[in-house]
Design a protein around this motif. Structure first.
Motif, PDB file in Angstrom:
ATOM      1  N   GLY A 205       2.946 -12.166   1.864  1.00 56.41           N
ATOM      2  CA  GLY A 205       1.755 -13.064   2.867  1.00 56.41           C
ATOM      3  C   GLY A 205       2.251 -12.351   4.317  1.00 56.41           C
ATOM      4  N   GLY A 206       2.595 -13.489   4.546  1.00 56.65           N
ATOM      5  CA  GLY A 206       2.797 -13.261   6.015  1.00 56.65           C
ATOM      6  C   GLY A 206       3.398 -12.684   7.105  1.00 56.65           C
ATOM      7  N   GLN A 207       2.621 -11.830   8.324  1.00 57.46           N
ATOM      8  CA  GLN A 207       3.483 -10.621   8.991  1.00 57.46           C
ATOM      9  C   GLN A 207       4.552 -10.746   8.739  1.00 57.46           C
ATOM     10  OE1 GLN A 207       0.994  -9.076  10.687  1.00 57.46           O
ATOM     11  NE2 GLN A 207       3.267  -7.196  10.549  1.00 57.46           N
ATOM     12  N   LYS A 208       5.866 -11.796   9.035  1.00 54.11           N
ATOM     13  CA  LYS A 208       7.725 -10.821   8.803  1.00 54.11           C
ATOM     14  C   LYS A 208       7.568  -9.958   7.280  1.00 54.11           C
ATOM     15  CE  LYS A 208       9.774 -14.364  11.720  1.00 54.11           C
ATOM     16  NZ  LYS A 208      10.863 -15.280  11.728  1.00 54.11           N
ATOM     17  N   GLU A 209       7.117 -11.316   6.234  1.00 52.39           N
ATOM     18  CA  GLU A 209       7.468 -10.629   4.632  1.00 52.39           C
ATOM     19  C   GLU A 209       5.978  -9.070   5.120  1.00 52.39           C
ATOM     20  OE1 GLU A 209       5.459 -13.353   1.980  1.00 52.39           O
ATOM     21  OE2 GLU A 209       6.814 -14.409   2.687  1.00 52.39           O
ATOM     22  N   ARG A 210       5.624  -8.892   5.510  1.00 51.71           N
ATOM     23  CA  ARG A 210       4.239  -7.339   5.667  1.00 51.71           C
ATOM     24  C   ARG A 210       5.219  -6.820   6.159  1.00 51.71           C
ATOM     25  NH1 ARG A 210      -1.781  -8.976   8.149  1.00 51.71           N
ATOM     26  NH2 ARG A 210      -1.706 -10.724   6.219  1.00 51.71           N
ATOM     27  N   ALA A 227       0.311  -5.773   0.729  1.00 53.33           N
ATOM     28  CA  ALA A 227       0.210  -7.310   1.333  1.00 53.33           C
ATOM     29  C   ALA A 227      -0.276  -6.572   2.737  1.00 53.33           C
ATOM     30  CB  ALA A 227       1.316  -8.016   2.167  1.00 53.33           C
ATOM     31  N   GLY A 228      -1.617  -7.543   3.035  1.00 50.38           N
ATOM     32  CA  GLY A 228      -2.580  -7.364   4.311  1.00 50.38           C
ATOM     33  C   GLY A 228      -3.849  -6.470   4.279  1.00 50.38           C
TER      34      GLY A 228
END
Length: 333
Positions: A205-210, A227-228
């Motif tokens: 999901g979020g930016q850190k995960e990406r 992701a994204g």
């Protein structure tokens, strides 16, 4: 999102037994694609951050729902918002049955004491019981799954190359107590990526995960981060066509299970005995942390509570254990 996904087999079974039943599923906009493929199920969007925010907003929501000539309500959530709506429905003579979450049993299961693991009622059966109390009797079986999506040309060629068995990996969860250590996850990815017939899709999901997923994408050939990059509905199409999904105790496992995809679930301070195992999955697919070393497991339903030292429980799951199960599912020597 996982809660919504776990309702799918129940709704499929219900509409199969009662094809003349019309269901309106009240949910947030992002979750609508999860249930939109079920026969006789329409979606009503709750704008809980806008027009339906707060008690006044819920009153507006109730008036809209009442205008649809609803005969009965099944509350499959049992949270503050749905409890307020329950009052409105009851005052207007509309029967409502509500999910029993088994909060007391779950508190006992996660009490922080050494105990025998007596499995609680699976969540899908708790959902089923809400409809039973409304008078709808129906069985739920492993055949009650959604059909795989037909992949459009771009998705098929980009993410499902010919001759490859595609494995999905969702390495993150809402709370740290449910996340497999990233160093071990990278070892797992490297071992799977080394298999010549395997393609890996990474979900997050979020930016850190990406950032983490994109780094792995760069390092390991045959490994692609989703992701994204795609709308949620397109992600569901990819998930539905996987050969196997490796997931934490989190939503992606439930999304894959609603399509009948084999789901290998990794469990930290949570445990499948709490009733949240993905639908239709074998015991062999539930890889749990070592309770001999960490006898208080499960310490939490959500993975957000654990005693000192229990942040290390998932280190007792080796990448080799997971690879072995992947090989068994994919039938790779």
């Amino acid at each position: 999102m996982g809660d919504v996904a776990m309702t799918v087999p129940v709704l499929l079974a219900l509409t199969e037994k009662y094809p003349d039943l019309k269901i309106t599923f009240l949910t947030k906009p992002f979750f609508a694609p999860i249930v939109s493929e079920i026969p006789n199920v329409g979606v009503f969007i709750a704008d809980v951050k806008g027009v339906h925010k707060g008690a006044l907003g819920l009153w507006k929501l109730f008036k809209q729902l009442r205008g649809m000539d609803v005969d009965a309500v099944a509350d499959l959530h049992n949270v503050l918002r749905s409890n307020i709506l329950k009052i409105f429905f009851k005052l207007n003579g509309i029967p409502i049955e509500q999910l029993d979450k088994g909060r007391k049993e779950k508190r006992e299961l996660t009490s922080g004491k050494i105990k025998e693991l007596n499995p609680l009622i699976p969540m899908y059966l708790r959902y089923q019981s809400v409809f039973k109390r409304h008078g709808f009797e129906f069985p739920v079986h492993n055949v009650h799954i959604l059909e795989k999506h037909r992949l459009v040309a771009d998705l098929g060629s980009s993410f499902f190359p010919k001759g490859k068995k595609v494995v999905g990996i969702a390495p993150f969860a809402a709370f740290s107590g449910k996340i497999y250590p990233l160093a071990l996850m990278e070892i797992l990815i490297s071992e799977l990526a080394a298999m010549k017939d395997v393609k890996i899709l990474l979900f997050g999901g979020g930016q850190k995960e990406r950032t983490v997923l994109e780094d792995w994408e760069q390092q390991y050939a045959g490994c692609t981060s989703v992701a994204g990059k795609l709308p949620f509905k397109a992600e569901l199409a990819l998930i539905s066509n996987l050969e196997v999904m490796i997931s934490m105790d989190s939503a992606n496992g439930h999304l894959a299970a609603m399509y009948g995809v084999p789901v290998i679930t990794l469990w930290g301070v949570t445990h499948p005995a709490a009733g949240f195992a993905p639908f239709g999955q074998s015991v062999e697919n539930q890889i749990v942390s070592n309770r001999k070393e960490f006898p208080l497991i499960p310490t939490s339903v959500y993975g957000n509570k654990f005693p000192p030292g229990y942040d290390q429980v998932m280190k007792t799951i080796s990448p080799e254990q997971i690879v072995k199960r992947v090989r068994q599912i994919l039938i790779i020597d």
